[in-house]
Design a protein around this motif. Structure first.
Motif, PDB file in Angstrom:
ATOM      1  N   PRO B 373       0.818  -1.225   0.000  1.00 45.61           N
ATOM      2  CA  PRO B 373       0.000   0.000   0.000  1.00 45.61           C
ATOM      3  C   PRO B 373       0.851   1.273   0.000  1.00 45.61           C
ATOM      4  O   PRO B 373       0.476   2.270  -0.627  1.00 45.61           O
ATOM      5  CB  PRO B 373      -0.812  -0.118   1.288  1.00 45.61           C
ATOM      6  N   LEU B 374       1.984   1.212   0.677  1.00 44.30           N
ATOM      7  CA  LEU B 374       2.890   2.379   0.709  1.00 44.30           C
ATOM      8  C   LEU B 374       3.406   2.699  -0.686  1.00 44.30           C
ATOM      9  O   LEU B 374       3.383   3.847  -1.138  1.00 44.30           O
ATOM     10  CB  LEU B 374       4.097   2.069   1.593  1.00 44.30           C
ATOM     11  N   PHE B 375       3.877   1.652  -1.365  1.00 43.06           N
ATOM     12  CA  PHE B 375       4.425   1.840  -2.708  1.00 43.06           C
ATOM     13  C   PHE B 375       3.357   2.352  -3.659  1.00 43.06           C
ATOM     14  O   PHE B 375       3.598   3.242  -4.467  1.00 43.06           O
ATOM     15  CB  PHE B 375       4.998   0.514  -3.236  1.00 43.06           C
ATOM     16  N   SER B 376       2.175   1.753  -3.544  1.00 38.42           N
ATOM     17  CA  SER B 376       1.106   2.160  -4.466  1.00 38.42           C
ATOM     18  C   SER B 376       0.740   3.624  -4.235  1.00 38.42           C
ATOM     19  O   SER B 376       0.447   4.349  -5.178  1.00 38.42           O
ATOM     20  CB  SER B 376      -0.119   1.265  -4.285  1.00 38.42           C
ATOM     21  N   GLU B 377       0.810   4.043  -2.969  1.00 39.95           N
ATOM     22  CA  GLU B 377       0.475   5.439  -2.673  1.00 39.95           C
ATOM     23  C   GLU B 377       1.529   6.380  -3.257  1.00 39.95           C
ATOM     24  O   GLU B 377       1.205   7.412  -3.845  1.00 39.95           O
ATOM     25  CB  GLU B 377       0.372   5.625  -1.163  1.00 39.95           C
ATOM     26  N   VAL B 378       2.796   5.991  -3.096  1.00 41.45           N
ATOM     27  CA  VAL B 378       3.889   6.839  -3.598  1.00 41.45           C
ATOM     28  C   VAL B 378       3.884   6.874  -5.121  1.00 41.45           C
ATOM     29  O   VAL B 378       4.004   7.930  -5.749  1.00 41.45           O
ATOM     30  CB  VAL B 378       5.249   6.319  -3.066  1.00 41.45           C
TER      31      VAL B 378
END
Lengths: 120, 660
Positions: B373-378
């Motif tokens: 989820p972190l990567f997708s947000e960034v």
């Protein structure tokens, strides 16, 4: 009152921490070396024996064929014998070292005392 | 004044901990014994000093001292005093203090156990432990002081998070927190040995293994208790949701499982020295990752009760310890070369290696799913959460492979196995697996993954029981009675047979997971009072519902009569509670548990005319999951019991004799 309790609270760990420093405790703290050759040899001895025991157990419950057991037994016995030999050498080395030190101490003492009366 | 004394004790603990770091590393590096002993003694004082702080906080809770911010945030006048224990760690600051206390006790006991057998390693191990402790105490003293005063004392507190008002909360959070921080103990021993220049031999392995097993057991119990809490209180009918906080507890468990197996290879063969260092570093990094996610990490989670903005500090500390450990590893790499080498791929060592790789693969998959989820947000400016299907599809086959390795691995002898030998050892387990497979197909199990998993479990179980049977029979031939023979067989190799008992627990867990995942039934139904419904042979008769107003909540309880095969079983009372102050709704499931299946009812919503929507689940074999916990604990304790060490017998061989 609070200050007094705070000081008391701080004094207890301070005393515990300072005690070894003041009394110079721990002369024998680092005498035994867990990485010494003899400790390593003992570990290898235990390991070879544990291997032998495990192989015997595996044979008795039918997990090992007699041929595989003999092969494993040979390997562990060789290792155990090598460890014993190394232990003997280690013991011999230690004894030689001790003898050498004793001789050097005796020689040094003799030199320090000079020729004793009646030598000539 | 008692609260102030508690805070002073915290500051003293911080200073003493920092001193422990300096004295221990100084004493170890410069070989100054009195300094090393002074550092060790400093460590011993920490639990006692922290006990004063914890006592002060408990005192504030018991006396409803709302001038303490933490007490005002996590309790109120209506809170029963028995929940003081839960309130202690219900928030961020209190849970940090609790972790520091538990770690202080563990570190002191660890120091006591290692100091005689690892004198050169001990100062460094204590230094590492104290470094971790100093970080926690620094955070507590400077950023999250649970004894901080409010400028104005409120008349009442906000109260404890309602989700924590559950019997499981008395045990699950403390065990989980203790589990995560306990990984620091085997990590400290391993890194301490490496820093002392003693990692190249295997002297630390025995104690590293013991503390690894203790840590593994605490993590296991924490995970199981968490699953049980989720099942009974969160009210969604399941026990595991691959939630980031659940994952953060699972990942170090996976790494520690790999560690406690591979460390046995080092113990036995002097191999995997570098590998074990790497695994324990990974395990501690993942444990810190767990604390980071739990404390204000950026990944969304249902476990929001201990969130704060200090997660990034944990991330930073994790980075520092990871880099520091890797630096020490590369510094001492030359001394970590293995004594032996892998003699055959058909050997116990190779099986352990394969098992290690599989466990770390599951940990990597879980980590990727957790931080995705972190990567997708960034990358996409859009938070994409990863759910159960991802884990089932990617991690599921690897977990199945782990079961296979667990089933057949113990039958591979150390060093080398011939194919003939393996066939001989595996005949009975594979035959049992084949028979189970046929039975499973005959009774109508059509899910290939479930059928395969059950077959694999049968192979593993048959292997264990077959070995126990043959071992006992072999001893009986020497004239021992059956139970004596069985007991002596188990005692003859406690690590091995303790491990087998744990494996049986894992199989029970797997059976529960397979049953409930593949063969559970779920129905959402709307019922009016007096209506009946039949699900999977169970008939429920909805009687009525009742609303009760409490000072802090409104609770609506439904009443059912449960029948099976026409026989009345009992009245069930699931409830839905709304906590006004917190604006949180909590569901209490009504569960009828048997070893065969659980009948599980939760109310989704109530209407004004007395009707309600219910979720009804029939979950097969869940009981076996909860029963696996005590079995795994028993097996671990058995494996930890000291084994009689073989003594070195000095035999002087006659001159000229030849040794083999």
């Amino acid at each position: 009152m609070l200050v007094l309790i705070a000081i008391l609270l701080a004094l207890i760990p301070a005393a515990v921490v300072l005690h070894p420093l003041v009394r110079r405790l721990g002369a024998d703290e680092f005498l035994i070396d867990e990485s010494s050759v003899s400790a390593e040899l003992t570990r290898r001895w235990e390991s070879a024996l544990a291997g032998l025991k495990a192989a015997e157990l595996e044979l008795s419950i039918g997990n090992l064929t007699p041929e595989d057991y003999e092969w494993l037994k040979g390997r562990y016995t060789t290792e155990a014998a090598q460890v014993m030999k190394a232990m003997e050498l280690e013991e011999q080395d230690e004894q030689d070292l001790l003898d050498r030190i004793t001789a050097e101490v005796a020689a040094a003492r003799a030199r320090a005392l000079g020729p004793t009366a009646g030598d000539d | 004044m008692i609260v102030d004394i508690g805070y002073i004790a915290l500051v003293i603990a911080f200073v003493v901990s920092a001193y422990t770091v300096v004295a221990s590393f100084g004493g170890g590096l410069r070989h100054v014994p009195e300094l090393a002993i002074s550092g060790r003694h400093a460590l011993y004082t920490l639990p006692f000093i922290l006990l004063v702080s914890i006592g002060a906080l408990m005192y504030a809770f018991v006396n409803n001292d709302f001038s303490v911010a933490y007490v005002a945030e996590n309790s109120n006048l209506a809170m029963p005093q028995i929940y003081t224990w839960v309130a202690l760690y219900a928030g961020n600051a209190g849970s940090l203090l609790f972790i520091a206390m538990v770690f202080g006790i563990m570190a002191s006991v660890a120091a006591l156990t290692i100091r005689r057998s690892l004198p050169h390693t001990t100062p460094f191990a204590i230094g590492v432990m104290a470094l971790v402790m100093t970080f926690f105490l620094g955070i507590i003293v400077f950023m999250a002081n649970p004894l901080e005063r409010l400028p104005i004392t409120p008349a009442d507190g906000a109260g404890i998070n309602p989700l924590l008002i559950h019997f499981g909360m008395f045990i699950h959070p403390p065990v989980q927190m203790a589990g995560l921080i306990s990984v620091a103990i085997p990590f400290s021993i391993a890194i301490g040995a490496m820093l002392a220049g003693r990692g190249g031999r295997d002297e630390w392995v025995d104690l590293g293994r013991i503390w690894g097993l203790i840590s593994w057991l605490i993590l296991t119990l924490g995970l199981l208790l968490g699953a049980w809490w989720a099942y009974t209180i969160l009210g969604w009918g399941g026990y595991w949701a691959w939630d980031p906080v659940e994952n953060s507890a699972l990942m170090p468990w996976l790494a520690m499982t790999a560690f406690i197996h591979s460390v046995m290879v080092q113990r036995r063969q002097g191999m995997f020295r570098m590998w074990n260092m790497v695994i324990i570093i990974i395990a501690f990094t993942l444990a810190q990752m767990g604390m980071f996610i739990n404390r204000g990490g950026p990944v969304p989670s249902v476990h929001s009760f201990a969130q704060s903005a200090m997660g990034w500090l944990f991330l930073m500390f994790m980075g520092i310890t990871l880099l520091g450990s890797l630096a020490a590893f590369f510094w001492r790499m030359d001394s970590l070369r293995s004594r032996g080498r892998l003699e055959s791929m058909l050997s116990r060592e190779a099986m352990f290696l394969l098992q290690n790789v599989l466990f770390l693969a599951v940990a990597a998959i879980t980590l990727w799913g957790t931080i995705f989820p972190l990567f997708s947000e960034v990358l996409n400016n859009n938070t994409v959460t990863v759910g159960e299907p991802f884990y089932n599809r990617i991690a599921g086959p690897v977990l199945l492979a782990i079961l296979v390795v667990m089933g057949i691995g113990p039958f591979f002898p150390w060093r080398r196995a011939t194919l003939r030998n393996l066939l001989r050892a595996l005949t009975v387990p594979i035959a049992a697996g084949a028979i189970t497979g046929i039975i499973v197909a005959a009774v109508g199990v059509r899910q290939p993954v479930a059928a395969l998993a059950i077959t694999v479990c049968a192979i593993a179980a048959a292997g264990i029981f077959n070995e126990w049977f043959r071992g006992t029979r072999s001893r009986m031939h020497k004239g021992e009675a059956v139970w004596t023979a069985f007991g002596r067989l188990l005692a003859s190799n406690r690590p091995r047979y303790g491990g087998y008992i744990v494996h049986l627990g894992i199989l029970m867990l797997a059976i529960g997971a397979i049953g409930s995942s593949f063969y559970g039934t779920q129905r959402d139904v709307s019922l009016a009072p007096g209506e009946s419904l039949t699900v999977e042979g169970y008939t429920i008769n909805y009687i009525d519902s009742e609303v009760v107003q409490f000072p802090d909540r409104e609770q609506q309880t439904a009443r059912f009569e449960l029948y099976k095969g026409g026989n009345f079983i009992r009245v069930m009372e699931p409830a839905r509670t709304f906590y006004r102050d917190f604006r949180i709704g909590a569901t209490t499931a009504a569960i009828r548990t048997t070893p065969l299946e659980d009948f599980y009812v939760i109310p989704s919503e109530f209407s004004d005319n007395g009707g309600a929507v219910f979720r009804i689940l029939v979950n097969p074999l869940v009981w076996w999951m909860w029963a696996s916990g005590p079995i795994m604990a028993l097996g671990t304790v058995f494996a930890l019991l000291p084994q009689r060490r073989p003594s070195v017998v000095s035999v002087r061989l006659p001159k000229g004799s030849v040794t083999v």
